[in-house]
Design an enzyme around this catalytic site. Sequence first.
Site, PDB file in Angstrom:
ATOM      1  N   SER A   1      -7.265   3.622  -1.434  1.00 36.40           N
ATOM      2  CA  SER A   1      -7.033   2.183  -1.275  1.00 36.40           C
ATOM      3  C   SER A   1      -8.279   1.349  -1.563  1.00 36.40           C
ATOM      4  O   SER A   1      -8.163   0.238  -2.074  1.00 36.40           O
ATOM      5  CB  SER A   1      -6.511   1.880   0.119  1.00 36.40           C
ATOM      6  OG  SER A   1      -5.207   2.399   0.248  1.00 36.40           O
TER       7      SER A   1
ATOM      8  N   HIS B   1      -1.080   2.365  -5.151  1.00 38.99           N
ATOM      9  CA  HIS B   1      -0.873   3.758  -5.571  1.00 38.99           C
ATOM     10  C   HIS B   1       0.401   4.223  -4.893  1.00 38.99           C
ATOM     11  O   HIS B   1       0.855   3.618  -3.928  1.00 38.99           O
ATOM     12  CB  HIS B   1      -2.045   4.660  -5.146  1.00 38.99           C
ATOM     13  CG  HIS B   1      -2.423   4.470  -3.706  1.00 38.99           C
ATOM     14  ND1 HIS B   1      -1.628   4.901  -2.666  1.00 38.99           N
ATOM     15  CD2 HIS B   1      -3.475   3.835  -3.136  1.00 38.99           C
ATOM     16  CE1 HIS B   1      -2.188   4.563  -1.525  1.00 38.99           C
ATOM     17  NE2 HIS B   1      -3.299   3.905  -1.764  1.00 38.99           N
TER      18      HIS B   1
ATOM     19  N   HIS C   1      -9.502  -3.255   7.099  1.00 37.44           N
ATOM     20  CA  HIS C   1      -9.134  -2.020   6.400  1.00 37.44           C
ATOM     21  C   HIS C   1      -9.396  -2.193   4.900  1.00 37.44           C
ATOM     22  O   HIS C   1      -9.588  -3.306   4.425  1.00 37.44           O
ATOM     23  CB  HIS C   1      -7.652  -1.710   6.666  1.00 37.44           C
ATOM     24  CG  HIS C   1      -7.371  -0.249   6.743  1.00 37.44           C
ATOM     25  ND1 HIS C   1      -6.726   0.434   5.742  1.00 37.44           N
ATOM     26  CD2 HIS C   1      -7.656   0.656   7.711  1.00 37.44           C
ATOM     27  CE1 HIS C   1      -6.628   1.709   6.091  1.00 37.44           C
ATOM     28  NE2 HIS C   1      -7.177   1.867   7.275  1.00 37.44           N
TER      29      HIS C   1
ATOM     30  N   ASP D   1       2.198   2.774   3.306  1.00 37.78           N
ATOM     31  CA  ASP D   1       1.317   3.909   3.020  1.00 37.78           C
ATOM     32  C   ASP D   1       1.231   4.879   4.197  1.00 37.78           C
ATOM     33  O   ASP D   1       1.376   6.087   4.026  1.00 37.78           O
ATOM     34  CB  ASP D   1      -0.079   3.368   2.677  1.00 37.78           C
ATOM     35  CG  ASP D   1      -1.074   4.463   2.327  1.00 37.78           C
ATOM     36  OD1 ASP D   1      -0.876   5.124   1.302  1.00 37.78           O
ATOM     37  OD2 ASP D   1      -2.046   4.648   3.080  1.00 37.78           O
TER      38      ASP D   1
ATOM     39  N   HIS E   1      -2.095  10.514  -1.389  1.00 34.19           N
ATOM     40  CA  HIS E   1      -1.594   9.686  -2.489  1.00 34.19           C
ATOM     41  C   HIS E   1      -1.281  10.550  -3.700  1.00 34.19           C
ATOM     42  O   HIS E   1      -1.685  11.708  -3.761  1.00 34.19           O
ATOM     43  CB  HIS E   1      -2.656   8.647  -2.885  1.00 34.19           C
ATOM     44  CG  HIS E   1      -3.152   7.846  -1.732  1.00 34.19           C
ATOM     45  ND1 HIS E   1      -4.380   7.224  -1.729  1.00 34.19           N
ATOM     46  CD2 HIS E   1      -2.590   7.587  -0.530  1.00 34.19           C
ATOM     47  CE1 HIS E   1      -4.544   6.603  -0.577  1.00 34.19           C
ATOM     48  NE2 HIS E   1      -3.486   6.804   0.170  1.00 34.19           N
TER      49      HIS E   1
ATOM     50  N   ASP F   1       0.858  -1.191   0.000  1.00 35.01           N
ATOM     51  CA  ASP F   1       0.000   0.000   0.000  1.00 35.01           C
ATOM     52  C   ASP F   1       0.894   1.241   0.000  1.00 35.01           C
ATOM     53  O   ASP F   1       1.795   1.370   0.818  1.00 35.01           O
ATOM     54  CB  ASP F   1      -0.908  -0.020   1.234  1.00 35.01           C
ATOM     55  CG  ASP F   1      -2.153   0.831   1.033  1.00 35.01           C
ATOM     56  OD1 ASP F   1      -1.999   2.025   0.740  1.00 35.01           O
ATOM     57  OD2 ASP F   1      -3.263   0.287   1.157  1.00 35.01           O
TER      58      ASP F   1
ATOM     59  N   HIS G   1       2.194   8.785   4.236  1.00 28.33           N
ATOM     60  CA  HIS G   1       1.276   9.887   4.553  1.00 28.33           C
ATOM     61  C   HIS G   1       1.963  10.847   5.527  1.00 28.33           C
ATOM     62  O   HIS G   1       1.826  12.056   5.412  1.00 28.33           O
ATOM     63  CB  HIS G   1      -0.006   9.361   5.214  1.00 28.33           C
ATOM     64  CG  HIS G   1      -1.035   8.851   4.252  1.00 28.33           C
ATOM     65  ND1 HIS G   1      -1.789   9.693   3.470  1.00 28.33           N
ATOM     66  CD2 HIS G   1      -1.445   7.598   3.945  1.00 28.33           C
ATOM     67  CE1 HIS G   1      -2.621   8.967   2.723  1.00 28.33           C
ATOM     68  NE2 HIS G   1      -2.423   7.696   2.987  1.00 28.33           N
TER      69      HIS G   1
ATOM     70  N   GLU H   1      -0.958  -7.815   2.360  1.00 27.93           N
ATOM     71  CA  GLU H   1      -0.797  -6.369   2.192  1.00 27.93           C
ATOM     72  C   GLU H   1       0.273  -5.808   3.123  1.00 27.93           C
ATOM     73  O   GLU H   1       0.269  -6.092   4.319  1.00 27.93           O
ATOM     74  CB  GLU H   1      -2.120  -5.626   2.499  1.00 27.93           C
ATOM     75  CG  GLU H   1      -1.992  -4.128   2.235  1.00 27.93           C
ATOM     76  CD  GLU H   1      -2.964  -3.231   3.002  1.00 27.93           C
ATOM     77  OE1 GLU H   1      -3.521  -3.665   4.019  1.00 27.93           O
ATOM     78  OE2 GLU H   1      -3.131  -2.081   2.566  1.00 27.93           O
TER      79      GLU H   1
HETATM   80 ZN   LIG Z   1      -3.224   5.946   2.013  1.00 27.18          ZN
END
Ligand SMILES: [Zn+2]
Length: 504
Positions: A90, A319, A141, A275, A452, A49, A279, A270
Amino acid sequence: MRFSNKFRLLMALMVCAVFMVASPAYAKDKKVRVYKGKPAKYVFLFIGDGMGLPQKGATEAFTGEQLLMNTFPAQGMTTTYAADRFITGSAASATSIASGQKTNIGMLGMAPNQKHVKSIAEMAKADGKKVGIVSSVSIDHATPAAFYAHVPTRGQYYDIDVALSESDFDFFGGGGLKDVTNKKKNSKNYKGNALDLIKKAGYKVVTDKEEFMALKPADGKVISWNAWLQDSKALPYAMDMRPQDITLPEFTAKAIEMLDSPEGFFLMVEGGKIDWACHANDAAAFIQNTIAFDNSIAKAVEFAKKHPKDTLIVVTGDHECGGLTLGFAGTKYGSYYDALKPQTISFQQFSDQVVPLWKEEHKGNASFEDFQPTITHFFGLEFEGDAKKNPLVVKDYQLAMLKDAYARTMKDETEFKNPELYNLYGGYDPLTVTITHVLNNNAGLGWTSYKHTGVPVATSAMGVGSSSFNGYYDNVDIAYKIMAVMGMTPKVHAAINNAEFASN
Ligand SMILES: [Zn+2]
């Protein structure tokens, strides 16, 4: 080419979001949806992710070694956009990868018209295969949920938890469950405590590491999470893990052991916190999590070596995140990845544990100078020395930024509506995010966003049918390619996509 030229034109004209919604047409890669060989019996899908090319490149530059996923014989590029927004999320991306269905931001397992679509995992289960879902974030999630749930809003955690109980999948592992009692009150269909429903459906619930390590296939269906869930029911960041924690590679190895059977299996893993670290613009944290993700892939490769004629492994990202790039104005052509090595704690652990403790002990009476040794201790940044020679030395303008952020942190400021302050801190603790910005910039890394981005990601594959993953294609094609190699027929999904999203 049709898509990219058209899109460039649209960008140049700065057209409004509504126009952009209708514009992207996915690259229909018909030839690679046809696989004529013997179907693969064991299929792995790894989703990093927030893992774009910069995340992979930075990790390789940091370790000095090639990532295992980058050694795979098939390498492709994948576009990621959602049906209603160029920069995806996501939920929409995972739905595309899981089911071959373009959908809107926030939607899981359904088309924009709310028509449910089947995931590869559900199709594998219907074919009599075993199915496992592993994630370093909560197992309800967006990314994991796209493989077993069908809800219009990814925040419907209670409904997702109920869907998990009804999935009949064989193994769930990693993070926990976010809303088993419908605390958020966003479910219209309360059926009782979802954990009770999961147990009633025959799942053994395991959170103790010793008990986890002793699990055997004879234990039947299992859901397992680490005893310490750091933030939002997720596994701790790899760099914050203690020996008693269950790592992502350990969850992956156990899933393989539990699923290995004559009928074959589908396993999705995952790496969810790559990710989250991006962020927050924390390079050391995402790098350690990317390494843990790659070590999980190693477990699948070990298995594939024993079953080379029956196994497919696919690795992709949903992404990019953070708008990371491998270069920064302040360091020109310089890259100093070793400067990231003294960091021993994630931004999360620092802002959850270290900062509040400091505030409590000093009640606003301590200056930034008093706090400097703590920054040096956890991040390696130095406040004396020659900044031209040592990337760990804080420059004068950076010192001013840190002091400003420290003052805001001491005043408990975290939500920034003012756009200038938002650009500086996002929604994060001002001091913590400024520390990682200074450190990352001095290492030669630049961040452009707390969200993202729309850059394509890499998709890698090895094993049965892997050559179909070479080339440049959209994320819905990942689902089609996997379905083809598994001997499944994806025609229903193709019809939906063609009718609703590829009209131009
Ligand atoms: Zn994210």
